[in-house]
Every structure is written in C-alpha cells, then in structure tokens.
Motif scaffolding. Structure first.
Motif, PDB file in Angstrom:
ATOM      1  N   SER A   1       0.807  -1.216   0.000  1.00 41.32           N
ATOM      2  CA  SER A   1       0.000   0.000   0.000  1.00 41.32           C
ATOM      3  C   SER A   1       0.844   1.271   0.000  1.00 41.32           C
ATOM      4  CB  SER A   1      -0.968   0.017   1.191  1.00 41.32           C
ATOM      5  OG  SER A   1      -0.279   0.217   2.404  1.00 41.32           O
ATOM      6  N   SER A   2       2.176   1.146   0.132  1.00 47.70           N
ATOM      7  CA  SER A   2       3.029   2.330   0.085  1.00 47.70           C
ATOM      8  C   SER A   2       3.600   2.559  -1.311  1.00 47.70           C
ATOM      9  CB  SER A   2       4.173   2.211   1.095  1.00 47.70           C
ATOM     10  OG  SER A   2       5.065   1.181   0.713  1.00 47.70           O
ATOM     11  N   ASN A   3       3.288   1.659  -2.260  1.00 48.46           N
ATOM     12  CA  ASN A   3       3.826   1.784  -3.607  1.00 48.46           C
ATOM     13  C   ASN A   3       2.788   1.280  -4.613  1.00 48.46           C
ATOM     14  OD1 ASN A   3       5.580   2.178  -5.737  1.00 48.46           O
ATOM     15  ND2 ASN A   3       6.620   0.230  -5.436  1.00 48.46           N
ATOM     16  N   ILE A   4       1.754   2.086  -4.839  1.00 49.00           N
ATOM     17  CA  ILE A   4       0.637   1.699  -5.696  1.00 49.00           C
ATOM     18  C   ILE A   4       0.811   2.363  -7.058  1.00 49.00           C
ATOM     19  CG2 ILE A   4      -1.856   1.905  -6.018  1.00 49.00           C
ATOM     20  CD1 ILE A   4      -2.073   1.912  -2.931  1.00 49.00           C
ATOM     21  N   SER A   5       0.596   1.603  -8.122  1.00 41.74           N
ATOM     22  CA  SER A   5       0.665   2.149  -9.470  1.00 41.74           C
ATOM     23  C   SER A   5      -0.418   1.496 -10.326  1.00 41.74           C
ATOM     24  CB  SER A   5       2.045   1.894 -10.080  1.00 41.74           C
ATOM     25  OG  SER A   5       2.121   2.442 -11.374  1.00 41.74           O
ATOM     26  N   PHE A   6      -1.120   2.306 -11.108  1.00 44.66           N
ATOM     27  CA  PHE A   6      -2.156   1.777 -11.996  1.00 44.66           C
ATOM     28  C   PHE A   6      -2.364   2.748 -13.147  1.00 44.66           C
ATOM     29  CE2 PHE A   6      -4.071   4.054  -8.476  1.00 44.66           C
ATOM     30  CZ  PHE A   6      -4.960   4.931  -9.088  1.00 44.66           C
ATOM     31  N   THR A   7      -3.065   2.299 -14.172  1.00 45.12           N
ATOM     32  CA  THR A   7      -3.379   3.163 -15.307  1.00 45.12           C
ATOM     33  C   THR A   7      -4.883   3.337 -15.405  1.00 45.12           C
ATOM     34  OG1 THR A   7      -3.454   1.315 -16.872  1.00 45.12           O
ATOM     35  CG2 THR A   7      -1.335   2.469 -16.629  1.00 45.12           C
ATOM     36  N   LEU A   8      -5.278   4.507 -15.884  1.00 46.01           N
ATOM     37  CA  LEU A   8      -6.682   4.812 -16.140  1.00 46.01           C
ATOM     38  C   LEU A   8      -6.799   5.485 -17.492  1.00 46.01           C
ATOM     39  CD1 LEU A   8      -7.833   6.402 -12.743  1.00 46.01           C
ATOM     40  CD2 LEU A   8      -8.338   4.094 -13.575  1.00 46.01           C
ATOM     41  N   LYS A   9      -7.838   5.128 -18.227  1.00 48.73           N
ATOM     42  CA  LYS A   9      -8.214   5.866 -19.427  1.00 48.73           C
ATOM     43  C   LYS A   9      -9.221   6.927 -19.000  1.00 48.73           C
ATOM     44  CE  LYS A   9      -7.710   1.903 -22.487  1.00 48.73           C
ATOM     45  NZ  LYS A   9      -8.435   0.966 -23.379  1.00 48.73           N
ATOM     46  N   ALA A  10      -9.444   7.902 -19.854  1.00 48.98           N
ATOM     47  CA  ALA A  10     -10.408   8.961 -19.545  1.00 48.98           C
ATOM     48  C   ALA A  10     -11.762   8.357 -19.206  1.00 48.98           C
ATOM     49  CB  ALA A  10     -10.541   9.909 -20.723  1.00 48.98           C
ATOM     50  N   GLY A  11     -12.350   8.823 -18.106  1.00 46.36           N
ATOM     51  CA  GLY A  11     -13.656   8.354 -17.665  1.00 46.36           C
ATOM     52  C   GLY A  11     -13.590   7.171 -16.724  1.00 46.36           C
ATOM     53  N   GLU A  12     -12.481   6.436 -16.708  1.00 49.67           N
ATOM     54  CA  GLU A  12     -12.361   5.292 -15.799  1.00 49.67           C
ATOM     55  C   GLU A  12     -12.061   5.774 -14.384  1.00 49.67           C
ATOM     56  OE1 GLU A  12     -10.694   1.758 -18.712  1.00 49.67           O
ATOM     57  OE2 GLU A  12      -9.268   2.796 -17.436  1.00 49.67           O
ATOM     58  N   TYR A  13     -12.412   4.942 -13.415  1.00 50.24           N
ATOM     59  CA  TYR A  13     -12.032   5.258 -12.044  1.00 50.24           C
ATOM     60  C   TYR A  13     -11.754   3.985 -11.275  1.00 50.24           C
ATOM     61  CZ  TYR A  13     -16.923   4.423 -10.580  1.00 50.24           C
ATOM     62  OH  TYR A  13     -18.167   3.884 -10.334  1.00 50.24           O
ATOM     63  N   ILE A  14     -10.989   4.174 -10.216  1.00 46.48           N
ATOM     64  CA  ILE A  14     -10.640   3.072  -9.333  1.00 46.48           C
ATOM     65  C   ILE A  14     -11.193   3.419  -7.957  1.00 46.48           C
ATOM     66  CG2 ILE A  14      -8.380   4.001  -8.695  1.00 46.48           C
ATOM     67  CD1 ILE A  14      -7.335   1.086  -8.912  1.00 46.48           C
ATOM     68  N   ARG A  15     -11.740   2.428  -7.268  1.00 46.54           N
ATOM     69  CA  ARG A  15     -12.298   2.638  -5.931  1.00 46.54           C
ATOM     70  C   ARG A  15     -11.578   1.713  -4.953  1.00 46.54           C
ATOM     71  NH1 ARG A  15     -18.388   2.719  -5.618  1.00 46.54           N
ATOM     72  NH2 ARG A  15     -17.940   4.907  -5.994  1.00 46.54           N
ATOM     73  N   PHE A  16     -10.843   2.319  -4.026  1.00 42.88           N
ATOM     74  CA  PHE A  16     -10.244   1.549  -2.943  1.00 42.88           C
ATOM     75  C   PHE A  16     -11.344   1.267  -1.939  1.00 42.88           C
ATOM     76  CE2 PHE A  16      -6.777   3.820  -4.864  1.00 42.88           C
ATOM     77  CZ  PHE A  16      -5.841   2.823  -5.022  1.00 42.88           C
ATOM     78  N   ILE A  17     -11.458   0.028  -1.504  1.00 47.36           N
ATOM     79  CA  ILE A  17     -12.569  -0.363  -0.635  1.00 47.36           C
ATOM     80  C   ILE A  17     -12.073  -0.709   0.762  1.00 47.36           C
ATOM     81  CG2 ILE A  17     -14.050  -1.110  -2.517  1.00 47.36           C
ATOM     82  CD1 ILE A  17     -13.169  -3.998  -1.991  1.00 47.36           C
TER      83      ILE A  17
END
Length: 124
Positions: A75-91
């Motif tokens: 959790s101290s080194n998070i990396s991800f990609t998003l395209k326009a309009g996409e989102y990520i939700r940490f739960i």
C-alpha cells in the motif's frame, strides 16, 4: 479498525473548451500510497482471514466494473493506469488513513494533453 467506505480516483479529460469531457484511448499512469494513521503501510483482511495490502474495484466510463476486488501487494507503492472516464475505488479503507496520488505528466505534451488540476471529492 473502523472502516471508511472508500476512496475514488477518476481520470477526467476535457476538450480544448475546458467543459466537454472526451474519452481518448490513452492510458494515464497514477502512482501513490495509502498509509495508516501512524504513517505505515497497512493490510486489509478479507472474510477468509487472508491479509493483503490493497483492495480495489476498477470501473469503465459507463460505471461498469471491469476489475473486481483487485489487490496491490504494497500500500506504500501503488501504481495503476486509467483511461479517460475510468475510475478506481479503494474499498474498506481504515479510518484515519492518509493517501497521496500523483499522475505522471511526462509525455503529455507530445500527446497533445495539458495537465490542469486535481479535483478532490469525499466519498461517503
């Protein structure tokens, strides 16, 4: 631990008018961290008592879930990609958690993009 419902990170791209959202296929890289109230990386525990460092769902621009309960190893080194309009939700993010995310702006000019601002909204 008390739990907060989540943190959403969304990529929004506007046309040159600054108002109209557009949806190019370009992937944008986001990096960051989620830390506990003491500033340390943390782990979640699922219903099977399995520990992992980060749980998330990823959604497309229409709100359809495209990744269900993905995990990050650290959790101290998070990396991800998003395209326009996409989102990520940490739960199931513990109360008192701090977070910081940045977007890589290298190469944006060559692609015809200009970084504008970061918008923050509280997720209930």
């Amino acid at each position: 631990n008390r739990v907060k419902s989540g943190i959403d990170i969304k990529k929004v791209v506007y046309d040159t008018d600054g108002v109209t959202e557009i949806y190019p296929e370009t992937e944008f890289t986001i990096t960051g961290m989620l830390l506990d109230a003491d500033g340390n990386p943390f782990t979640w525990q699922d219903g099977d008592n399995v520990n992992y460092s980060g749980a998330y769902h990823k959604y497309d621009k229409d709100g359809n879930r495209i990744v269900y309960k993905g995990h990050f190893a650290d959790s101290s080194n998070i990396s991800f990609t998003l395209k326009a309009g996409e989102y990520i939700r940490f739960i199931n993010v513990p109360e008192g958690c701090t977070f910081k995310f940045t977007e890589s702006v290298s190469g944006m000019d060559a692609l015809g993009y200009e970084f504008s601002e970061v918008l923050k909204e509280e997720v209930e």
